[in-house]
Design a protein around this motif. Sequence first.
Motif, mmCIF file in Angstrom:
data_model
loop_
_atom_site.group_PDB
_atom_site.id
_atom_site.type_symbol
_atom_site.label_atom_id
_atom_site.label_comp_id
_atom_site.label_asym_id
_atom_site.label_seq_id
_atom_site.Cartn_x
_atom_site.Cartn_y
_atom_site.Cartn_z
ATOM 1 N N ARG A 54 11.529 -11.232 6.304
ATOM 2 C CA ARG A 54 12.502 -10.150 6.311
ATOM 3 C C ARG A 54 13.519 -10.376 7.412
ATOM 4 N NH1 ARG A 54 7.553 -7.532 6.325
ATOM 5 N NH2 ARG A 54 6.873 -7.341 4.197
ATOM 6 N N LEU A 95 15.227 3.360 8.917
ATOM 7 C CA LEU A 95 13.817 2.973 8.999
ATOM 8 C C LEU A 95 13.062 3.989 9.852
ATOM 9 C CD1 LEU A 95 12.155 0.649 7.914
ATOM 10 C CD2 LEU A 95 12.591 -0.596 10.026
ATOM 11 N N TRP A 131 3.978 3.736 12.621
ATOM 12 C CA TRP A 131 3.577 2.329 12.746
ATOM 13 C C TRP A 131 3.164 2.031 14.181
ATOM 14 C CZ3 TRP A 131 5.313 -2.194 9.461
ATOM 15 C CH2 TRP A 131 5.497 -1.793 8.132
ATOM 16 N N ARG A 146 2.086 -2.907 10.104
ATOM 17 C CA ARG A 146 1.762 -2.077 8.934
ATOM 18 C C ARG A 146 0.285 -1.699 9.002
ATOM 19 N NH1 ARG A 146 4.018 -1.578 3.946
ATOM 20 N NH2 ARG A 146 5.471 -3.291 4.243
ATOM 21 N N PHE A 182 -6.783 -5.469 -2.900
ATOM 22 C CA PHE A 182 -6.563 -4.444 -3.933
ATOM 23 C C PHE A 182 -5.230 -3.741 -3.697
ATOM 24 C CE2 PHE A 182 -6.816 -0.212 -5.738
ATOM 25 C CZ PHE A 182 -7.338 -0.447 -6.999
ATOM 26 N N VAL A 234 -2.562 -4.851 -2.136
ATOM 27 C CA VAL A 234 -1.426 -5.735 -2.413
ATOM 28 C C VAL A 234 -1.219 -5.877 -3.918
ATOM 29 C CG1 VAL A 234 -0.577 -8.105 -2.209
ATOM 30 C CG2 VAL A 234 -1.627 -6.987 -0.242
ATOM 31 N N HIS A 263 -1.904 -3.844 -6.206
ATOM 32 C CA HIS A 263 -1.519 -2.602 -6.868
ATOM 33 C C HIS A 263 -0.335 -1.934 -6.184
ATOM 34 C CE1 HIS A 263 -5.533 -3.306 -8.486
ATOM 35 N NE2 HIS A 263 -5.128 -2.638 -9.529
ATOM 36 N N GLY A 264 0.346 -2.682 -5.315
ATOM 37 C CA GLY A 264 1.571 -2.169 -4.702
ATOM 38 C C GLY A 264 1.359 -1.042 -3.712
ATOM 39 N N GLN A 265 0.116 -0.836 -3.272
ATOM 40 C CA GLN A 265 -0.116 0.228 -2.293
ATOM 41 C C GLN A 265 0.292 -0.260 -0.909
ATOM 42 O OE1 GLN A 265 -3.750 2.625 -4.366
ATOM 43 N NE2 GLN A 265 -4.249 1.434 -2.595
ATOM 44 N N MET A 288 -5.250 6.155 3.060
ATOM 45 C CA MET A 288 -5.721 6.243 1.687
ATOM 46 C C MET A 288 -6.077 4.857 1.131
ATOM 47 S SD MET A 288 -4.218 8.525 -1.251
ATOM 48 C CE MET A 288 -5.450 9.206 -2.313
ATOM 49 N N PRO A 302 -2.317 12.609 1.638
ATOM 50 C CA PRO A 302 -3.396 12.023 0.825
ATOM 51 C C PRO A 302 -4.553 12.992 0.574
ATOM 52 C CG PRO A 302 -3.370 11.067 3.041
ATOM 53 C CD PRO A 302 -2.136 11.916 2.915
ATOM 54 N N ARG A 333 -3.316 14.406 -4.320
ATOM 55 C CA ARG A 333 -4.296 13.347 -4.093
ATOM 56 C C ARG A 333 -4.717 12.678 -5.399
ATOM 57 N NH1 ARG A 333 -7.952 11.203 -0.648
ATOM 58 N NH2 ARG A 333 -9.925 10.545 -1.532
ATOM 59 N N HIS A 363 -2.283 10.149 -6.493
ATOM 60 C CA HIS A 363 -2.378 8.936 -5.678
ATOM 61 C C HIS A 363 -3.541 8.066 -6.167
ATOM 62 C CE1 HIS A 363 0.464 9.732 -2.353
ATOM 63 N NE2 HIS A 363 0.213 11.005 -2.583
ATOM 64 N N LEU A 364 -4.641 8.735 -6.476
ATOM 65 C CA LEU A 364 -5.823 7.976 -6.902
ATOM 66 C C LEU A 364 -5.603 7.315 -8.256
ATOM 67 C CD1 LEU A 364 -8.660 10.454 -5.839
ATOM 68 C CD2 LEU A 364 -7.987 8.329 -4.702
ATOM 69 N N PRO A 369 -3.228 3.149 -8.975
ATOM 70 C CA PRO A 369 -3.595 1.744 -9.250
ATOM 71 C C PRO A 369 -3.859 1.467 -10.727
ATOM 72 C CG PRO A 369 -4.769 2.543 -7.324
ATOM 73 C CD PRO A 369 -4.076 3.733 -7.922
ATOM 74 N N HIS A 374 -0.814 0.383 -12.723
ATOM 75 C CA HIS A 374 -0.475 -1.041 -12.643
ATOM 76 C C HIS A 374 -1.417 -1.887 -13.484
ATOM 77 C CE1 HIS A 374 2.692 -0.569 -9.724
ATOM 78 N NE2 HIS A 374 1.929 0.254 -9.036
ATOM 79 N N ASP A 375 -2.701 -1.537 -13.456
ATOM 80 C CA ASP A 375 -3.657 -2.275 -14.297
ATOM 81 C C ASP A 375 -3.259 -2.170 -15.764
ATOM 82 O OD1 ASP A 375 -5.175 -3.050 -12.133
ATOM 83 O OD2 ASP A 375 -6.566 -1.364 -12.271
ATOM 84 N N ARG A 402 -0.092 -4.234 -16.474
ATOM 85 C CA ARG A 402 -0.459 -5.658 -16.489
ATOM 86 C C ARG A 402 -1.160 -6.023 -17.790
ATOM 87 N NH1 ARG A 402 -0.764 -6.585 -10.636
ATOM 88 N NH2 ARG A 402 -2.317 -4.969 -10.420
ATOM 89 N N GLU A 443 7.364 3.516 -5.380
ATOM 90 C CA GLU A 443 7.140 2.713 -4.173
ATOM 91 C C GLU A 443 6.187 1.560 -4.466
ATOM 92 O OE1 GLU A 443 5.879 4.472 -0.568
ATOM 93 O OE2 GLU A 443 7.661 5.729 -0.339
ATOM 94 N N SER A 444 5.115 1.861 -5.174
ATOM 95 C CA SER A 444 4.106 0.823 -5.399
ATOM 96 C C SER A 444 4.665 -0.285 -6.292
ATOM 97 C CB SER A 444 2.830 1.424 -5.992
ATOM 98 O OG SER A 444 3.087 1.993 -7.252
ATOM 99 N N ARG A 459 6.795 -2.596 -4.237
ATOM 100 C CA ARG A 459 6.076 -3.488 -3.311
ATOM 101 C C ARG A 459 5.519 -4.735 -3.986
ATOM 102 N NH1 ARG A 459 3.728 1.188 -1.511
ATOM 103 N NH2 ARG A 459 4.809 1.951 0.325
ATOM 104 N N LEU A 460 5.351 -4.686 -5.305
ATOM 105 C CA LEU A 460 4.748 -5.838 -5.982
ATOM 106 C C LEU A 460 5.664 -7.054 -5.847
ATOM 107 C CD1 LEU A 460 3.400 -4.196 -9.252
ATOM 108 C CD2 LEU A 460 2.090 -4.909 -7.256
ATOM 109 N N ASP A 496 8.792 2.333 5.049
ATOM 110 C CA ASP A 496 8.325 0.981 4.723
ATOM 111 C C ASP A 496 9.511 0.024 4.607
ATOM 112 O OD1 ASP A 496 7.248 -1.321 3.808
ATOM 113 O OD2 ASP A 496 5.998 -0.386 2.262
ATOM 114 N N ALA A 506 9.643 -2.859 3.669
ATOM 115 C CA ALA A 506 9.579 -3.738 2.501
ATOM 116 C C ALA A 506 10.282 -3.132 1.292
ATOM 117 C CB ALA A 506 8.120 -4.035 2.154
#
Lengths: 493, 314
Positions: A13, A197, A202, A216, A414, A416, A418-420, A426, B82, B87, B90-91, B94, B97-98, B101, B132-133, B136-137, B163, B165
């Motif tokens: 970055r 930002l 952080w 992070r 997991f 990474v 799943h983009g979390q 959490m 969270p 909540r 949030h749970l 994932p 994404h599965d 995919r 957001e998720s 990040r991928l 974030d 990213a």
Amino acid sequence: MGSIVLSGRQLQRPLSSLCRSCSRRLLPRLSRSYAAVSSQQPDIYDVVCVGGGPAGLSLLTALRSNPTTAGLRVALVEAQDLEKVRSWKLPPDRFSNRCSSLTPASAQFLDNVGAWAHLHRDRVQPYHEMQVWDGVTDARIEFEWTPPAAGKTIAYMTENLNLTSGLLRRIDELGGVTVFNSARVAGISFGEETEDLDLREWPVVHLASGQRLAARLLVGADGANSPVRAFAGIESRGWDYERHGVVATLELEGEGWGGDAMKIAYQRFLPTGPVAMLPLPGNLSTLVWSTTPANAALLKSLSPKDFVALVNAAFRLRPVDLEYMHTISSGQEEELAWRLQHTQFNRRAIPQTVVGVQDGTIASFPLKMRHADTYIGERVALVGDAAHSIHPLAGQGLNQGQGDVESLARTIEFSVSHGQDLGTRMSLESYNSERYGPNHVLLGVCDKLHKIYSAGSGPLVPLRSLGLSAINALGPVKSFFMEQAAGNGIKLF
Amino acid sequence: MPPRIKPALLRQLRYLHLPSSPSPVRCTSSFPSRSFSATTASASASASHSSPNSTSPNSTFTTVSPDEVSHFNALASSWWDPQGPSRILHLMNPLRHDFIRSCRSSVLDVPPPPSNNLKYLDIGCGGGIFAESAARLPTTASVTAIDPSPEVLSVAKAHAKRDPALRSKLTYLNTPIENLPVPSTPQDGYDIVSIFEVIEHVPYPADFLDRCAPFVKPGGWLVLSTIARTWLSWVTTNLVAEDLLRIVPKGTHDWRKYINEEEMKTYFLQKRAQWTEPRCMGVVYVPGLGWKEVPGSEKVGNYFFAVRKVPDTA
């Protein structure tokens, strides 16, 4: 500046756009002259691991060796000089006094991340049998694999430096870890908010050199007095055992009763604490003797021949004789020779006679039980001794740390995939729930074993012997305990 | 505690005893089809609103329900807590994404469709849990996320600032779908258009989906999740989740707006051209264990649904 970069990997970055004012936020305890040095922006990392011991190095190895997590920006902050670890070398007949019993599960994990092959394998000693007995009643439990599994490895005795230097070689091979070597952590604070930002959640690690690393996820692999744990405000509870662990590298009269192919680990529960002798290659063994601080001081003050005599006595004499031998400041060798004539024991049920101790290997450390209230906070995770300290009687401390690392690396993978955001509480929840319970049970079991066997007399003594004898008589129960000890048994949780 | 359960139950039963809504305690097949299209549902009320295919910027027609917007505005501040009311969302994330995919990897195109540089459009993004998720991928090029609620969207923007990213990959727009410019050519469309937990809050789902369809690139996927309209989903999402356990804020769900998987299939595959390869995955929330895929549960509760836009024939 004590930093070395292990690979020429480019920053992912553009750091020029990172928050400029973070640099102005400093801990009050940092000196003013330091503020001038730190006018540069903090570097942003996905994972900053504080502590380059077995747990921290294993975590970085696991993250770097997994294609899913290999893209993460990771840093290691280590206060000691890792060059000394990397260049660690001993002659084939000399062994470090700090050894650990690696379970097959831990060895498998190290193999999965490609580190096992980097250990000096000729210095790793598998053992296949355990002899454990009560020093007061002589009730005995023989942990020996039944014929179908004969020769199966219970655990691997490994010098801690063999492990850490092997892990470092694997990390060197993988590359991509920014290492801050011989780097003291001057403080940890939170980042700041700028126009584009918001790093107020952080953690920012301030190094004494003036560098600042925004994380992070900040991993505390920084030992029992973990500064990361203190930063996260996580309490660690427990007690001191008022016992010290005395370690030494011993030379025996032979390779052991089973020869090189069937190595045996011995542990005798004495009222002052368990004394264990664990096999190393050839005729060497490593000693772990949990005893009172006064006894530990005496052991360290003895001449080599009297030290050897007291160790031999610990596996042979009755507790009352042994107690007497701790009251004299020298002459243990002669005392043992005389008392052995009046003591009956089965020579082949105890370790072979110790004939020498390697120079400079006698050392001791205080024993304690500690367990952090939780292993996770927002953008913080604790692994290894930062999360828990255990009595060494079951040889599980380092294995617990490896279990933590394996679970945390899986949790990060997991997140990474799943983009979390891998640093949020959490995302870290599954790490805490996977590891806290099993570690708590093991800490409790070892704590209770220590306490039960600390009694020299009273109603507990016949009961505990009955317990050991009963276990010994029940094959399936015994194999269950052995599978648990080897770390490959049925998962309790 | 029966004294607390009873009023809640009665309230729910009263609420459901509307002329068009039968008692929920009947088998699934006896439910009427949901009035899927605006033209039939609102025929008596307003027969004059613009047709679904008209995207005139001056049109006053909206697929957004004002009541729903104000409900989610009120929830905005707790969206990223969270332990808060979101909540359970949030749970679930994932699994989204599965599911995507598994949809993308199930096609047998030769050559296979590109798996990198994917463009996402997230419609009804809320606080940005999925957006957001997705951003990040490493396989994602960009995410455009839209929501009609300004409060919710400001929460999403503020959270994304946390974030670094996300900065170059995630764009939030406070707009309903009908005001978003349609891609100028089909190839400028999105690889994935996601509509998660949205359609059960939309008054005229057929019109809404017709507005979303042009944004999907040929060969791309329209992915959504919602809840089947069965007696069991009424018990779990309204009675248990909102009234008894209170893990979902009261008033989040209107059971009458739920859509069954068959209705979704009928809409896409029988009433519209250009869609193919429907995919479905039923999921069940087990307290203490989280969301689990349960084959067949799409008939009774929460489910994911996806259809692929027919690829261009070269």
